[in-house]
Design a protein around this motif. Structure first.
Motif, mmCIF file in Angstrom:
data_model
loop_
_atom_site.group_PDB
_atom_site.id
_atom_site.type_symbol
_atom_site.label_atom_id
_atom_site.label_comp_id
_atom_site.label_asym_id
_atom_site.label_seq_id
_atom_site.Cartn_x
_atom_site.Cartn_y
_atom_site.Cartn_z
ATOM 1 N N THR A 78 0.826 -1.200 0.000
ATOM 2 C CA THR A 78 0.000 0.000 0.000
ATOM 3 C C THR A 78 0.863 1.254 0.000
ATOM 4 O OG1 THR A 78 -1.737 -1.164 1.208
ATOM 5 C CG2 THR A 78 -1.839 1.240 1.183
ATOM 6 N N SER A 99 2.079 3.590 -3.688
ATOM 7 C CA SER A 99 1.236 4.778 -3.678
ATOM 8 C C SER A 99 1.757 5.827 -4.659
ATOM 9 C CB SER A 99 1.207 5.373 -2.266
ATOM 10 O OG SER A 99 0.478 6.575 -2.248
ATOM 11 N N THR A 147 -1.039 8.635 2.216
ATOM 12 C CA THR A 147 -1.063 7.171 2.263
ATOM 13 C C THR A 147 -0.283 6.650 3.467
ATOM 14 O OG1 THR A 147 -1.229 7.033 -0.144
ATOM 15 C CG2 THR A 147 -0.517 5.050 1.008
ATOM 16 N N VAL A 161 -2.156 4.434 6.164
ATOM 17 C CA VAL A 161 -1.734 3.055 6.429
ATOM 18 C C VAL A 161 -1.258 2.918 7.873
ATOM 19 C CG1 VAL A 161 -0.102 1.233 5.808
ATOM 20 C CG2 VAL A 161 -1.188 2.594 4.025
#
Length: 505
Positions: free
Chosen positions: A113, A117, A125, A129
């Motif tokens: 993730t 990004s 992000t 996260v």
């Protein structure tokens, strides 16, 4: 010549010295339990009593040093421990979440993730996260900040800003999430135990703060991103250092396939749950076909446990970490081993709360405390904000979230209930203070770890550097959270399914 210390640094030094003199949480709760015994004795000498707010019955303060009290201490000790509501909830949740973590699913999802990004979303992000990472409990604090630093470093941005953004999300944003986490079950269990002092029918479930947490996740993501780009990065300036970064890019074989297998398995599981809820006369809904209250919400912890077991097994089988049923047992066992310290602490917490309840000191304090606050007309916004600030300051002495709530809940949950507030509201007020302020307390155990990460990019980084980096996140998160809490307070928005700020009359 030693560097002249500022007033702020001197204050931190005093806090650190005082905090270091406190016993460890287990000894602290044993001490509090012993204190309850002697306090109950003193109150009984004056024939103190209180009228139960629900039944009107006069309740004397019962002496724990009397024959009856000693019998209670001895005969209830094991039941206090095994019957302590948070124990089963948390251990059950960790069976599922721990399996998903041990097979590598959570680690893979977090890494991909962040690393994949888009550059313009990287900052947000990393914070996002970090917030979601609390599903992996304390592992998120160790994993996400260095990943954030690595991504920023590769993009030519200051790595300490990336590290700070990740730590702000994982540390200061710990209580927020889009999902129901182990923390929700842990705190809800303690809240339910405390609420029983006033009304045994009032319960707090793992989803009672869920709506608030969902909104908090997006709010903190935006605020954390803005603090990083508008305050932290401009202050740090352009990074001129030269760091040797261990990227640790080794990946499990078939990890991508494993992730898709887990996603498909998880989607199918929830599709089945939804189908069962929507079917006529569903066993998961109430008599009116609703889900608040319902067997679905009552059984939310087992439902989530099964979800994590399913996705963990799907990933583990695909990547080869689960070959037989013994492997599943092994990973679950490892997850429970990580909870050993919590289990030991629960034994002491359970005794303290049981003594507090049996002696009727909890009821006495709640009723008299509520009457005093009402007499000085300190029951509205001022009380709420004051309680949040009090908890934030207490963080400088006790950093364990569960331990601190176990101390506060038997006092403040009944007190706020007497003023008409739902225990879930008191709980969420506690959570926002505990979560946002913990990262700037000298006793926070992960401060040393983050400082070590900082020194990989800046050899001169010190505690002062750490504090200057994290204070903007801590204070802005707390301020935003207080505003959000007041919005819920004034608008009557539900904190979770079927749960509002006020108790139903």
């Amino acid at each position: 010549m030693s560097e002249k210390r500022t007033l702020f640094q001197k204050i931190l030094d005093v806090i650190e010295r005082v905090g270091n003199k406190l016993p460890d949480p287990f000894a602290l709760f044993i001490g509090l339990a012993v204190l309850m015994i002697f306090v109950s004795y003193i109150f009984s000498l004056f024939d103190a009593s209180v009228n139960h707010p629900g039944t009107g019955e006069e309740l004397p303060i019962r002496n724990l040093l009397s024959g009856e009290g000693l019998q209670f201490i001895i005969t209830s000790m094991l039941e206090n421990f095994t019957g302590f509501a948070p124990l089963g909830l948390v251990l059950a949740m960790m069976l599922g979440i721990g399996l998903a973590e041990k097979v590598g699913l959570l680690d893979y999802a977090i890494r991909k993730t962040i690393l994949k990004s888009p550059p313009f979303l990287v900052t947000y992000t990393v914070v996002f996260v970090g917030i979601l990472g609390n599903l992996a409990s304390d592992a998120a604090v160790v994993l996400i900040p260095p990943l954030g630093a690595l991504v920023f470093y590769k993009l030519g941005r200051h790595p300490l800003a990336g590290l700070a953004a990740g730590f702000a999300g994982a540390g200061a944003g710990f209580t927020a999430n889009l999902f129901v986490a182990g923390t929700d079950a842990l705190l809800a269990g303690i809240s339910t135990e405390a609420a029983a002092i006033i009304n045994e029918k009032v319960t707090v479930t793992a989803v009672d703060n869920w709506y608030f947490n969902i909104i908090s996740t997006f709010m903190l993501t935006i605020i954390g991103g803005l603090v990083t780009t508008k305050i932290v990065e401009p202050r740090l300036g352009k990074y001129e250092g030269d760091a040797v970064e261990d990227e640790n890019t080794e990946e499990l074989p078939n990890a991508k396939k494993g992730f898709f297998a887990a996603a498909i398995a998880g989607a199918l599981y929830w599709a089945i749950i939804v189908a069962v809820i929507l079917m006529p006369n569903s066993p998961l809904t109430n008599e009116d076909g609703g889900i608040s209250p319902s067997p679905f919400l009552d059984g939310i912890v087992p439902i989530i446990l099964i979800f994590f077991v399913i996705i963990g097994m799907a990933f583990g089988i695909t990547v080869g970490r689960i070959k037989t049923s013994k492997d599943v047992t092994h990973y679950m066992t490892e997850a429970i081993k990580d909870m050993a310290g919590y289990i030991v602490l629960v034994f002491a917490i359970a005794q303290f709360i049981a003594y507090f309840t049996w002696s009727n000191l909890g009821t006495w304090l709640a009723v008299n405390g509520a009457e005093f606050l009402e007499s000085i007309e300190f029951t509205g916004v001022g009380l709420i904000v004051g309680y949040v600030i009090f908890t934030g300051l207490l963080n400088f002495l006790i950093t364990s979230g569960s331990a601190k709530w176990a101390i506060e809940a038997p006092i403040f949950v009944p007190l706020f209930m007497q003023l008409g507030y739902h225990p879930a509201f008191t709980q969420v007020a506690y959570r926002i203070a505990d979560s946002s302020i913990n990262i700037i307390t000298p006793l926070f155990p992960y401060m040393v770890i983050i400082l070590a990460f900082m020194q990989r990019y800046d050899k001169k980084a010190s505690i002062g550097s750490y504090m200057a980096l994290m204070i903007p996140y801590s204070l802005t998160f707390l301020a935003a959270w207080i505003i959000l809490l007041l919005i819920f307070f004034f608008t009557g928005l539900p904190l979770g399914p079927g749960v509002s700020v006020y108790l139903e009359q």
